[in-house]
Structure formats: structure tokens, C-alpha cells
Design an enzyme around this catalytic site. Sequence first.
Site, PDB file in Angstrom:
ATOM      1  N   SER A 145      -1.930   6.013 -11.678  1.00 23.76           N
ATOM      2  CA  SER A 145      -2.898   5.004 -11.006  1.00 23.76           C
ATOM      3  C   SER A 145      -4.725   5.665 -11.291  1.00 23.76           C
ATOM      4  O   SER A 145      -4.751   6.835 -11.651  1.00 23.76           O
ATOM      5  CB  SER A 145      -2.724   4.736  -9.631  1.00 23.76           C
ATOM      6  OG  SER A 145      -3.838   3.641  -9.144  1.00 23.76           O
ATOM      7  N   TYR A 156      -1.693   7.455  -0.981  1.00 28.45           N
ATOM      8  CA  TYR A 156      -1.411   7.214  -2.344  1.00 28.45           C
ATOM      9  C   TYR A 156      -2.036   7.105  -3.475  1.00 28.45           C
ATOM     10  O   TYR A 156      -1.739   8.015  -4.670  1.00 28.45           O
ATOM     11  CB  TYR A 156      -1.316   5.556  -2.508  1.00 28.45           C
ATOM     12  CG  TYR A 156      -1.392   4.858  -3.622  1.00 28.45           C
ATOM     13  CD1 TYR A 156      -0.236   4.753  -4.373  1.00 28.45           C
ATOM     14  CD2 TYR A 156      -2.595   4.727  -4.918  1.00 28.45           C
ATOM     15  CE1 TYR A 156       0.292   4.077  -5.232  1.00 28.45           C
ATOM     16  CE2 TYR A 156      -1.698   3.607  -6.070  1.00 28.45           C
ATOM     17  CZ  TYR A 156      -0.713   3.685  -6.060  1.00 28.45           C
ATOM     18  OH  TYR A 156      -0.313   3.672  -7.588  1.00 28.45           O
TER      19      TYR A 156
HETATM   20  N1  LIG Z   1       0.155  -2.899  -9.602  1.00 23.93           N
HETATM   21  C1  LIG Z   1      -0.739  -2.275  -9.644  1.00 23.93           C
HETATM   22  O1  LIG Z   1      -1.493  -2.354  -9.700  1.00 23.93           O
HETATM   23  C2  LIG Z   1      -0.579  -0.669 -10.083  1.00 23.93           C
HETATM   24  C3  LIG Z   1      -1.501   0.599 -10.205  1.00 23.93           C
HETATM   25  C4  LIG Z   1      -1.502   1.330 -10.519  1.00 23.93           C
HETATM   26  C5  LIG Z   1      -0.354   1.489 -10.712  1.00 23.93           C
HETATM   27  N2  LIG Z   1       0.115   1.649  -9.949  1.00 23.93           N
HETATM   28  C6  LIG Z   1       1.757   2.308 -10.459  1.00 23.93           C
HETATM   29  O2  LIG Z   1       3.133   1.729 -11.584  1.00 23.93           O
HETATM   30  C7  LIG Z   1       4.299   2.085 -11.271  1.00 23.93           C
HETATM   31  C8  LIG Z   1       5.299   0.668 -11.440  1.00 23.93           C
HETATM   32  O3  LIG Z   1       4.621  -0.352  -9.793  1.00 23.93           O
HETATM   33  P1  LIG Z   1       4.567  -1.162  -9.945  1.00 23.93           P
HETATM   34  O4  LIG Z   1       2.986  -1.764  -9.930  1.00 23.93           O
HETATM   35  O5  LIG Z   1       5.687  -2.517 -11.236  1.00 23.93           O
HETATM   36  O6  LIG Z   1       5.527  -1.969  -8.709  1.00 23.93           O
HETATM   37  P2  LIG Z   1       6.801  -2.872  -8.063  1.00 23.93           P
HETATM   38  O7  LIG Z   1       6.957  -4.076  -9.210  1.00 23.93           O
HETATM   39  O8  LIG Z   1       6.788  -2.689  -6.813  1.00 23.93           O
HETATM   40  O9  LIG Z   1       7.954  -1.532  -8.810  1.00 23.93           O
HETATM   41  C9  LIG Z   1       8.227  -0.191  -8.376  1.00 23.93           C
HETATM   42  C10 LIG Z   1       9.983  -0.430  -9.740  1.00 23.93           C
HETATM   43  O10 LIG Z   1       9.731   1.113  -8.883  1.00 23.93           O
HETATM   44  C11 LIG Z   1      10.601   1.263  -7.873  1.00 23.93           C
HETATM   45  N3  LIG Z   1      11.318   2.613  -7.133  1.00 23.93           N
HETATM   46  C12 LIG Z   1      10.622   2.371  -5.591  1.00 23.93           C
HETATM   47  N4  LIG Z   1      10.877   3.315  -4.627  1.00 23.93           N
HETATM   48  C13 LIG Z   1      12.196   4.523  -6.030  1.00 23.93           C
HETATM   49  C14 LIG Z   1      13.112   4.886  -5.669  1.00 23.93           C
HETATM   50  N5  LIG Z   1      13.336   5.337  -3.875  1.00 23.93           N
HETATM   51  N6  LIG Z   1      13.822   4.980  -6.587  1.00 23.93           N
HETATM   52  C15 LIG Z   1      14.201   4.918  -7.615  1.00 23.93           C
HETATM   53  N7  LIG Z   1      13.276   3.530  -8.335  1.00 23.93           N
HETATM   54  C16 LIG Z   1      12.257   3.670  -7.076  1.00 23.93           C
HETATM   55  C17 LIG Z   1      10.871  -0.009  -7.626  1.00 23.93           C
HETATM   56  O11 LIG Z   1      13.100  -0.306  -7.617  1.00 23.93           O
HETATM   57  P3  LIG Z   1      13.863  -0.576  -6.713  1.00 23.93           P
HETATM   58  O12 LIG Z   1      13.326  -0.986  -5.299  1.00 23.93           O
HETATM   59  O13 LIG Z   1      14.812  -1.361  -7.254  1.00 23.93           O
HETATM   60  O14 LIG Z   1      14.094   1.132  -6.767  1.00 23.93           O
HETATM   61  C18 LIG Z   1      10.602  -0.745  -8.766  1.00 23.93           C
HETATM   62  O15 LIG Z   1      11.197  -1.105 -10.242  1.00 23.93           O
HETATM   63  C19 LIG Z   1       4.145   2.912  -9.817  1.00 23.93           C
HETATM   64  O16 LIG Z   1       4.260   4.337 -10.273  1.00 23.93           O
HETATM   65  C20 LIG Z   1       2.797   2.525  -9.073  1.00 23.93           C
HETATM   66  O17 LIG Z   1       2.585   3.231  -8.581  1.00 23.93           O
HETATM   67  C21 LIG Z   1       0.858  -0.308  -9.915  1.00 23.93           C
END
Ligand SMILES: NC(=O)c1ccc[n+]([C@@H]2O[C@H](COP(=O)([O-])OP(=O)(O)OC[C@H]3O[C@@H](n4cnc5c(N)ncnc54)[C@H](OP(=O)(O)O)[C@@H]3O)[C@@H](O)[C@H]2O)c1
Length: 256
Positions: A145, A156
Amino acid sequence: MSIEGAGGRHIIITGASSGIGEATARALAQAGHRLVLAARRKELLDALVTDLNPSGKRVIGVVCDVTKPDDLAALVTRARAEFGAVQVLINNAGVDSGGQKWWLEGAEEVEKVMATNVTAVFHLTRLVLPEMLENRNGHVINIGSVAGRLAVSSLYSASKFAVRGMSLSLRRELLGTGVNVSLVAPGFIRTAMTAKGGKRPLPMPGPEVIANAILGLLEHSRPEVIVPSYYRLLCWLETLIPALGDALVQRSWKKD
Ligand SMILES: NC(=O)c1ccc[n+]([C@@H]2O[C@H](COP(=O)([O-])OP(=O)(O)OC[C@H]3O[C@@H](n4cnc5c(N)ncnc54)[C@H](OP(=O)(O)O)[C@@H]3O)[C@@H](O)[C@H]2O)c1
């Protein structure tokens, strides 16, 4: 490195049930790769697998909680049984910290964020790396991130600084082995994660921009990509003039 053979590469994506993971699964399926999609929410995984590959021959879903070592071992066993050696691992599953004030939450909040965002990345990498090294063929792509460069949210950010340290160091440790390691550092992206937490100070593109960056890395590996690229300026300013970061966080970054 180009896509190998007609079958594409064998890729595990964690956190594939929504957001960046789902968009990445869609883009990689379209590009002809063989995918193992992992997450906890079975119904979302099943729907995605049906959508991407109704025959189930090129894309499978595996219910997996990445904080559970047994689930991770079962995930890798299933992936190998289905498609052979794992060639690419995308450590994407992640959670945000519930609020800025994690010290007011229970101990479980700290455990959950570190277990999901950091420990799971080590354990899953540990499970696929020996085989990748033996085959001199592999790519580990970690989703960090911009918060792993800009200190904006202590729990975080700590988890994402850790992922960055792990990725960049592991890449160096593996130079010359045939196994690449890359870090993708997204800025604010429109997903379920950013739907909570109020107004964000910068525009939010959809998760497809990250999926495209990952497609690019599969073609041409790089140590680290920051997406969207305008966050590079912020990261640079944070290093040179940290007081600017103080002002930014005080004025607009705070979620609560
Ligand atoms: N969106 C942003 O602005 C942003 C910015 C920087 C970095 N990121 C990073 O990008 C990645 C994806 O995030 P996103 O934005 O796509 O959020 P999201 O839509 O909430 O997706 C998060 C994913 O992680 C899975 N997950 C969470 N806990 C888990 C566990 N214990 N076991 C297995 N799967 C798990 C969830 O699946 P289930 O709930 O079905 O398990 C979901 O598929 C993350 O690492 C996040 O930190 C996001």
C-alpha cells in the site's frame, strides 16, 4: 518473461472474492492463466468461478482463511493437485484496521491485521517458494500500500511497511534464482475497503488499475510499482519533507 505455453501460468490469488483480488482474477482469466482463487466467502468465490470459467477447468475457488496455517497448506495442496507447480503467488488478501484508535479496540484487532496482512504473506510464500526455486521459475507479487510508504495509520501502515520490507528484501535474496518478487503499492482504490471510513482526500479509481499493473508485472517484473503513479510524488515528498505529511494527515487523512 512472457506467458508460458498455451495454458498461461498457474497463479494463486488470495482475497479474490472482492475488490482488487476479484478484478485481478478477471483480468488474468481473460489473459488465459490458470487460476486458484482463495478467500473465506464461498458464495462470492463460487459465483466468480462460474462467471470466469463455467467448466471449472481453468479457474477454481478454494475457501481459505489466510490466518489459518492449515487452510494455507490445504490451499497449496489443492492448487498443485489441480494445475501442478505454482508459478505465481499473488498475496492480496488484506484488512484495514478498524479505526485509527486501535488501542481502544481489543487485542484481537492488532492480531487480525498483522496475521492477515503480514504473517499470512510469509507463510504462503514459504509454502510455494522451495518448489519455485527448484524449478527456477516463480513470481511472488505482494499487495502492499502507499500506506507502506506514508505513515498514515499506525496499525495498517505498520503491516504494509512490513510487507514492503519483506518484498524488497526477498527479491534481493532471490536475485539470480529465477524467482521474481514484486510489490504493488496501491493508493486509494474504490473497493469495499475504502467504502468505509468516510471521505478520502484523493480520487479513487476502480480496482482494474491494479489488475492492469499486475498484468504488466507478469510481462516485465519490477521490484515495486506505485499505482496510481501520482502517489509517487507523495512518497517522495514524505521522504524529503516529512512535515508535509504531518500537515496532510492533520488536515484531511484522518478517518475518525
Ligand atoms: N482499496 C484500497 O484503497 C487499497 C489501498 C492500498 C492497498 N490495498 C490492499 O489491497 C488488498 C485488497 O484490498 P481491497 O481494497 O480489494 O479490499 P476488499 O474488497 O475488502 O478485499 C479484501 C479481500 O481480502 C480477503 N480477506 C480478508 N481477510 C481474509 C482472510 N482472513 N482470509 C482470506 N481472505 C481474506 C477478502 O475475502 P473474504 O472476506 O471473502 O475472506 C477480500 O477478498 C489488501 O491487501 C489491501 O490492504 C487496498
